[in-house]
Design a protein around this motif. Structure first.
Motif, PDB file in Angstrom:
ATOM      1  N   VAL A  41      -8.053  35.248  35.686  1.00  0.00           N
ATOM      2  CA  VAL A  41      -8.688  35.302  34.359  1.00  0.00           C
ATOM      3  C   VAL A  41      -7.757  34.812  33.266  1.00  0.00           C
ATOM      4  O   VAL A  41      -8.201  34.252  32.268  1.00  0.00           O
ATOM      5  N   LYS A  42      -6.464  35.006  33.441  1.00  0.00           N
ATOM      6  CA  LYS A  42      -5.521  34.523  32.423  1.00  0.00           C
ATOM      7  C   LYS A  42      -5.219  33.026  32.559  1.00  0.00           C
ATOM      8  O   LYS A  42      -4.746  32.403  31.621  1.00  0.00           O
ATOM      9  N   GLY A  43      -5.462  32.480  33.763  1.00  0.00           N
ATOM     10  CA  GLY A  43      -5.037  31.100  34.019  1.00  0.00           C
ATOM     11  C   GLY A  43      -3.526  31.076  34.128  1.00  0.00           C
ATOM     12  O   GLY A  43      -2.860  30.134  33.682  1.00  0.00           O
ATOM     13  N   PRO A  78       0.322  42.015  32.344  1.00  0.00           N
ATOM     14  CA  PRO A  78       0.881  40.977  31.491  1.00  0.00           C
ATOM     15  C   PRO A  78       0.278  41.164  30.097  1.00  0.00           C
ATOM     16  O   PRO A  78      -0.608  42.006  29.917  1.00  0.00           O
ATOM     17  N   SER A  79       0.750  40.408  29.129  1.00  0.00           N
ATOM     18  CA  SER A  79       0.108  40.460  27.817  1.00  0.00           C
ATOM     19  C   SER A  79      -1.348  40.000  27.975  1.00  0.00           C
ATOM     20  O   SER A  79      -1.644  39.125  28.791  1.00  0.00           O
ATOM     21  N   ALA A  80      -2.248  40.619  27.185  1.00  0.00           N
ATOM     22  CA  ALA A  80      -3.688  40.396  27.372  1.00  0.00           C
ATOM     23  C   ALA A  80      -4.180  39.184  26.582  1.00  0.00           C
ATOM     24  O   ALA A  80      -4.957  39.304  25.626  1.00  0.00           O
ATOM     25  N   ASN A  81      -3.700  38.010  26.983  1.00  0.00           N
ATOM     26  CA  ASN A  81      -4.120  36.755  26.349  1.00  0.00           C
ATOM     27  C   ASN A  81      -4.255  35.698  27.432  1.00  0.00           C
ATOM     28  O   ASN A  81      -3.635  35.814  28.492  1.00  0.00           O
ATOM     29  N   LEU A  82      -5.046  34.654  27.137  1.00  0.00           N
ATOM     30  CA  LEU A  82      -5.103  33.528  28.063  1.00  0.00           C
ATOM     31  C   LEU A  82      -3.702  32.922  28.124  1.00  0.00           C
ATOM     32  O   LEU A  82      -2.987  32.904  27.116  1.00  0.00           O
ATOM     33  N   PRO A 117      -1.445  32.764  21.935  1.00  0.00           N
ATOM     34  CA  PRO A 117      -0.778  33.898  21.277  1.00  0.00           C
ATOM     35  C   PRO A 117      -1.221  35.220  21.914  1.00  0.00           C
ATOM     36  O   PRO A 117      -2.381  35.373  22.294  1.00  0.00           O
ATOM     37  N   SER A 118      -0.287  36.155  22.023  1.00  0.00           N
ATOM     38  CA  SER A 118      -0.609  37.459  22.607  1.00  0.00           C
ATOM     39  C   SER A 118      -1.614  38.198  21.719  1.00  0.00           C
ATOM     40  O   SER A 118      -1.804  37.851  20.550  1.00  0.00           O
ATOM     41  N   ALA A 119      -2.223  39.234  22.297  1.00  0.00           N
ATOM     42  CA  ALA A 119      -3.265  39.998  21.590  1.00  0.00           C
ATOM     43  C   ALA A 119      -2.657  41.238  20.955  1.00  0.00           C
ATOM     44  O   ALA A 119      -2.017  42.036  21.638  1.00  0.00           O
ATOM     45  N   ARG A 147       5.323  26.543  27.928  1.00  0.00           N
ATOM     46  CA  ARG A 147       4.975  26.604  26.516  1.00  0.00           C
ATOM     47  C   ARG A 147       4.130  27.859  26.346  1.00  0.00           C
ATOM     48  O   ARG A 147       3.335  28.206  27.207  1.00  0.00           O
ATOM     49  N   HIS A 148       4.306  28.517  25.226  1.00  0.00           N
ATOM     50  CA  HIS A 148       3.744  29.855  25.132  1.00  0.00           C
ATOM     51  C   HIS A 148       3.347  30.209  23.720  1.00  0.00           C
ATOM     52  O   HIS A 148       3.803  29.586  22.789  1.00  0.00           O
ATOM     53  N   TYR A 149       2.567  31.238  23.601  1.00  0.00           N
ATOM     54  CA  TYR A 149       2.259  31.855  22.305  1.00  0.00           C
ATOM     55  C   TYR A 149       1.629  30.851  21.339  1.00  0.00           C
ATOM     56  O   TYR A 149       1.681  31.038  20.130  1.00  0.00           O
TER      57      TYR A 149
HETATM   58 MG    MG Z   1       2.704  36.964  27.753  1.00  0.00          MG
END
Ligand code: MG
Ligand code: TXA
Length: 323
Positions: free
Chosen positions: A51-53, A138-142, A146-148, A227-229
């Motif tokens: 679901v996060k990819g 994990p952080s609840a974001n795709l 950006p994290s949720a 690459r993130h956030y």
């Molecule tokens: Mg994260």
């Protein structure tokens, strides 16, 4: 499509039941929202990656509610762990230790280590206790986004894909935990976070190495490869107000939508640009707002205080890089 339930803090027992039967439930921590599954529900853990990819070689943090749980999932735990835990557990510190074989390898991306943390948020702690097992989250974001930091962010990314979100309002810190590895002789800081390197050094009584940026050895923290956030908008960072003004002046004629974020009042830079107040706590939320407003470019001017915030600057740099 499943119906994602928005639960409140009185419905933790219900959230725990969902987790125990292998569903995914997002929950608040003091840093950001986590997308949780019970530690021994391997199928559920597999679906976190789907679901996060999220690349399957990027391991997950195991959230515990007691130090006793750490000893059940990690082995050869060095004394230094207990020194750090005494000071920083519960709180925004994640410690990488040698994993026990009872922990499913899907959690650790095939590595023989495990990252553990005891969150201080009362909802997170109560949820882990009600389930009776640690929760991987994990952080609840795709992946890459950006994290949720609010339940609505979790719903933006996962509505219809997870069983529930427990509503704890806005998260207090807004930036993820500090990650430190105790696998080697010397502790190594893998990810800067709310607890600073200096705070850790004061407790351990020696200097803590930073993960070298261009190390060519084995990957110590797989999450750092990506690459993130990052929002959809391009993030452009300016060092000084004159630099920013030159850029704005130069771009005046283009019809891209821009937003300017600064930590202090600097007066209007251009009537065409919406301005907002930048803080580490609100950073992810501001990036998500910009996407919602279909902003093309986010201009960011930091002050000295933000420039000294290693955790914030790490996120800012990775949100603004292009790959
Ligand atoms: Mg994260
Ligand atoms: O504040 C936080 O840490 C939040 C909340 C939900 O607890 N969680 C979080 O998880 O930020 P995530 O998955 O977004 O980031 C976990 C980081 C990644 O950089 C990952 O590579 C690293 O921790 N990590 C996890 N297990 C590891 C391990 N065994 N060795 C090295 N790094 C690990």
């Amino acid at each position: 499509m499943i119906k994602t339930q928005l639960l409140n803090s009185k419905q933790i027992a219900h959230a725990a039941r969902l987790l125990k039967r292998g569903e995914l439930v997002a929950f608040p921590t003091e840093t950001v929202y986590g997308l949780g599954a019970s530690l021994f529900q391997e199928l559920a853990i597999g679906s976190i990656f789907t679901v996060k990819g999220r690349p399957s070689d990027n391991p997950l943090i195991v959230h515990v509610s007691s130090k006793a749980q750490v000893a059940e999932i990690a082995q050869e735990i060095p004394d230094l762990f207990y020194v750090l835990a005494e000071q920083f557990f519960p709180g925004p510190l994640t410690v990488v230790l040698k994993k026990r074989s009872c922990v499913p390898s899907v959690v650790s991306g095939g590595m023989n280590s495990i990252a553990v943390r005891m969150p201080s948020h009362p909802i997170a702690l109560e949820l882990i206790e009600s389930v009776g097992e640690p929760l991987v989250a994990p952080s609840a974001n795709l992946s890459g986004k950006p994290s949720a930091t609010q339940p609505k962010h979790v719903l933006e990314d996962f509505e219809g894909k997870i069983a529930a979100v427990v509503d704890g309002g806005k998260t207090k810190l807004g930036i993820e935990s500090t990650v430190i590895s105790l696998l080697g002789e010397e502790p190594v800081l893998l990810r800067p976070g709310s607890i600073t390197k200096e705070e850790i050094e004061a407790v351990v009584g020696r200097s803590v190495a930073l993960l070298p940026r261009d190390h060519s050895g084995p990957v110590l923290s797989p999450g750092l490869k990506y690459r993130h956030y990052a929002p959809k908008a391009q993030v452009r960072v300016f060092d000084t107000l004159p630099d920013l003004k030159v850029y704005v002046d130069h771009m005046q004629a283009s019809n891209e939508r821009r937003m300017l974020l600064t930590p202090s009042q600097i007066g209007e830079v251009s009537s065409a640009i919406e301005q907002g107040f930048l803080s580490a706590q609100e950073f992810y939320s501001l990036l998500r707002d910009a996407d919602e407003k279909k902003i093309d470019e986010i201009l960011i001017l930091c002050d000295d205080a933000l420039k000294k915030d290693a955790a914030f600057m790490n996120r800012l740099i990775r949100a603004s890089c292009s790959e």
